[in-house]
Motif scaffolding. Structure first.
Motif, PDB file in Angstrom:
ATOM      1  N   PRO A 219     -24.494 130.915  46.028  1.00 45.79           N
ATOM      2  CA  PRO A 219     -24.848 129.520  46.300  1.00 45.79           C
ATOM      3  C   PRO A 219     -24.959 129.283  47.806  1.00 45.79           C
ATOM      4  O   PRO A 219     -24.110 129.729  48.573  1.00 45.79           O
ATOM      5  N   VAL A 220     -26.034 128.594  48.215  1.00 38.95           N
ATOM      6  CA  VAL A 220     -26.253 128.282  49.626  1.00 38.95           C
ATOM      7  C   VAL A 220     -25.923 126.813  49.852  1.00 38.95           C
ATOM      8  O   VAL A 220     -26.451 125.935  49.169  1.00 38.95           O
ATOM      9  N   ILE A 221     -25.034 126.576  50.816  1.00 40.87           N
ATOM     10  CA  ILE A 221     -24.507 125.243  51.092  1.00 40.87           C
ATOM     11  C   ILE A 221     -25.020 124.746  52.436  1.00 40.87           C
ATOM     12  O   ILE A 221     -24.942 125.468  53.433  1.00 40.87           O
ATOM     13  N   ASP A 222     -25.539 123.507  52.468  1.00 40.70           N
ATOM     14  CA  ASP A 222     -25.842 122.872  53.751  1.00 40.70           C
ATOM     15  C   ASP A 222     -24.514 122.314  54.258  1.00 40.70           C
ATOM     16  O   ASP A 222     -24.062 121.262  53.821  1.00 40.70           O
ATOM     17  N   LEU A 223     -23.879 123.053  55.148  1.00 35.84           N
ATOM     18  CA  LEU A 223     -22.540 122.685  55.608  1.00 35.84           C
ATOM     19  C   LEU A 223     -22.543 121.344  56.325  1.00 35.84           C
ATOM     20  O   LEU A 223     -21.570 120.597  56.263  1.00 35.84           O
ATOM     21  N   ARG A 224     -23.651 121.009  56.980  1.00 36.84           N
ATOM     22  CA  ARG A 224     -23.734 119.701  57.639  1.00 36.84           C
ATOM     23  C   ARG A 224     -23.591 118.587  56.605  1.00 36.84           C
ATOM     24  O   ARG A 224     -22.844 117.629  56.814  1.00 36.84           O
ATOM     25  N   LEU A 225     -24.306 118.683  55.478  1.00 36.12           N
ATOM     26  CA  LEU A 225     -24.184 117.656  54.435  1.00 36.12           C
ATOM     27  C   LEU A 225     -22.783 117.639  53.837  1.00 36.12           C
ATOM     28  O   LEU A 225     -22.226 116.568  53.573  1.00 36.12           O
ATOM     29  N   ARG A 226     -22.200 118.808  53.627  1.00 33.66           N
ATOM     30  CA  ARG A 226     -20.855 118.888  53.040  1.00 33.66           C
ATOM     31  C   ARG A 226     -19.824 118.212  53.930  1.00 33.66           C
ATOM     32  O   ARG A 226     -18.847 117.654  53.451  1.00 33.66           O
ATOM     33  N   LEU A 227     -20.070 118.214  55.249  1.00 34.50           N
ATOM     34  CA  LEU A 227     -19.136 117.599  56.195  1.00 34.50           C
ATOM     35  C   LEU A 227     -19.521 116.169  56.542  1.00 34.50           C
ATOM     36  O   LEU A 227     -18.928 115.565  57.439  1.00 34.50           O
ATOM     37  N   GLY A 228     -20.517 115.615  55.843  1.00 35.24           N
ATOM     38  CA  GLY A 228     -20.891 114.226  56.079  1.00 35.24           C
ATOM     39  C   GLY A 228     -21.823 114.028  57.266  1.00 35.24           C
ATOM     40  O   GLY A 228     -21.945 112.910  57.781  1.00 35.24           O
ATOM     41  N   MET A 229     -22.485 115.080  57.706  1.00 41.79           N
ATOM     42  CA  MET A 229     -23.430 114.992  58.819  1.00 41.79           C
ATOM     43  C   MET A 229     -24.842 114.873  58.248  1.00 41.79           C
ATOM     44  O   MET A 229     -25.030 114.823  57.038  1.00 41.79           O
ATOM     45  N   SER A 230     -25.844 114.839  59.140  1.00 39.94           N
ATOM     46  CA  SER A 230     -27.232 114.775  58.685  1.00 39.94           C
ATOM     47  C   SER A 230     -27.674 116.151  58.174  1.00 39.94           C
ATOM     48  O   SER A 230     -27.094 117.171  58.523  1.00 39.94           O
ATOM     49  N   GLN A 231     -28.714 116.156  57.353  1.00 37.55           N
ATOM     50  CA  GLN A 231     -29.230 117.391  56.756  1.00 37.55           C
ATOM     51  C   GLN A 231     -29.691 118.368  57.833  1.00 37.55           C
ATOM     52  O   GLN A 231     -30.212 117.974  58.870  1.00 37.55           O
ATOM     53  N   THR A 232     -29.514 119.645  57.572  1.00 36.79           N
ATOM     54  CA  THR A 232     -29.948 120.689  58.505  1.00 36.79           C
ATOM     55  C   THR A 232     -31.471 120.746  58.560  1.00 36.79           C
ATOM     56  O   THR A 232     -32.135 120.722  57.524  1.00 36.79           O
ATOM     57  N   LEU A 233     -31.993 120.817  59.767  1.00 36.27           N
ATOM     58  CA  LEU A 233     -33.417 121.027  59.974  1.00 36.27           C
ATOM     59  C   LEU A 233     -33.599 122.469  60.415  1.00 36.27           C
ATOM     60  O   LEU A 233     -33.052 122.886  61.438  1.00 36.27           O
ATOM     61  N   LYS A 234     -34.355 123.237  59.638  1.00 39.12           N
ATOM     62  CA  LYS A 234     -34.521 124.667  59.910  1.00 39.12           C
ATOM     63  C   LYS A 234     -35.238 124.893  61.234  1.00 39.12           C
ATOM     64  O   LYS A 234     -36.250 124.252  61.522  1.00 39.12           O
ATOM     65  N   THR A 235     -34.687 125.808  62.034  1.00 42.38           N
ATOM     66  CA  THR A 235     -35.302 126.234  63.293  1.00 42.38           C
ATOM     67  C   THR A 235     -35.296 127.767  63.303  1.00 42.38           C
ATOM     68  O   THR A 235     -34.700 128.394  62.417  1.00 42.38           O
ATOM     69  N   PRO A 236     -35.895 128.397  64.307  1.00 42.35           N
ATOM     70  CA  PRO A 236     -35.821 129.865  64.386  1.00 42.35           C
ATOM     71  C   PRO A 236     -34.390 130.391  64.560  1.00 42.35           C
ATOM     72  O   PRO A 236     -34.131 131.554  64.323  1.00 42.35           O
ATOM     73  N   HIS A 237     -33.456 129.505  64.962  1.00 47.73           N
ATOM     74  CA  HIS A 237     -32.064 129.919  65.173  1.00 47.73           C
ATOM     75  C   HIS A 237     -31.178 129.725  63.941  1.00 47.73           C
ATOM     76  O   HIS A 237     -30.028 130.153  63.942  1.00 47.73           O
ATOM     77  N   THR A 238     -31.685 129.054  62.910  1.00 46.17           N
ATOM     78  CA  THR A 238     -30.883 128.760  61.722  1.00 46.17           C
ATOM     79  C   THR A 238     -30.471 130.062  61.037  1.00 46.17           C
ATOM     80  O   THR A 238     -31.293 130.955  60.838  1.00 46.17           O
TER      81      THR A 238
END
Length: 164
Positions: free
Chosen positions: A58-77
């Motif tokens: 399972p892949v988790i958007d840790l930002r969302l899990r911590l109550g932050m804004s959704q992750t925006l994919k970049t070349p560094h993600t």
């Protein structure tokens, strides 16, 4: 002569503009970001499943899990593939991070408890805070962050995919 404080190694990474860390011994590998296989009706932070060496993780958007804004994919993600000990078993998860920095050591006497800000807030996932010259590093307690109903839901996702 005083004995040296014990040191532990951590993988540091960023979410938004904040620095976080997890113990290096729970990190199995660090992967480039790829879109996961979507799973319907999961929690918003569950992005889907990713095949990691023949295992559905399972892949988790840790930002969302911590109550932050959704992750925006970049070349560094990146995705940190971790094994979290929960309820006597190991739960494998992929955590999406904006950027992974390094493996670094923190002395145990440099780790401060989560700050008390006088009100109740969701801080039980914070294992501690390390002060550095220009910022702080938040040490994430993965067991607390993914315990209870989260672990059951994520474990069910993995199990159902393995039997599919």
């Amino acid at each position: 002569m005083a004995s040296a404080a014990a040191e532990s190694q951590y993988v540091t990474f960023s979410l938004e503009n904040e620095c976080f860390a997890v113990p290096v011994d729970v990190v199995r590998e660090i992967l480039d970001h790829e879109e996961p296989f979507r799973i319907p009706h999961g929690p918003d932070y569950l992005l889907g499943l990713r095949d990691v060496r023949g295992q559905g993780v399972p892949v988790i958007d840790l930002r969302l899990r911590l109550g932050m804004s959704q992750t925006l994919k970049t070349p560094h993600t990146r995705i940190l593939v971790i094994d979290v000990p929960i309820d006597g078993r190991s739960l494998s998860l992929g955590l999406v991070a904006d950027r992974v920095f390094e493996v670094t050591s923190f002395r145990s006497d440099a780790i401060e408890p989560a700050p008390d800000i006088g009100i109740r807030w969701q801080s039980d996932y914070i294992a501690g805070v390390v002060r550095r010259a220009s910022d702080f590093v938040v040490l994430v307690n993965l067991t607390k962050l993914f315990s209870g109903s989260d672990a059951r839901a994520l474990g069910t996702v993995t199990t159902s995919m393995e039997h599919a």
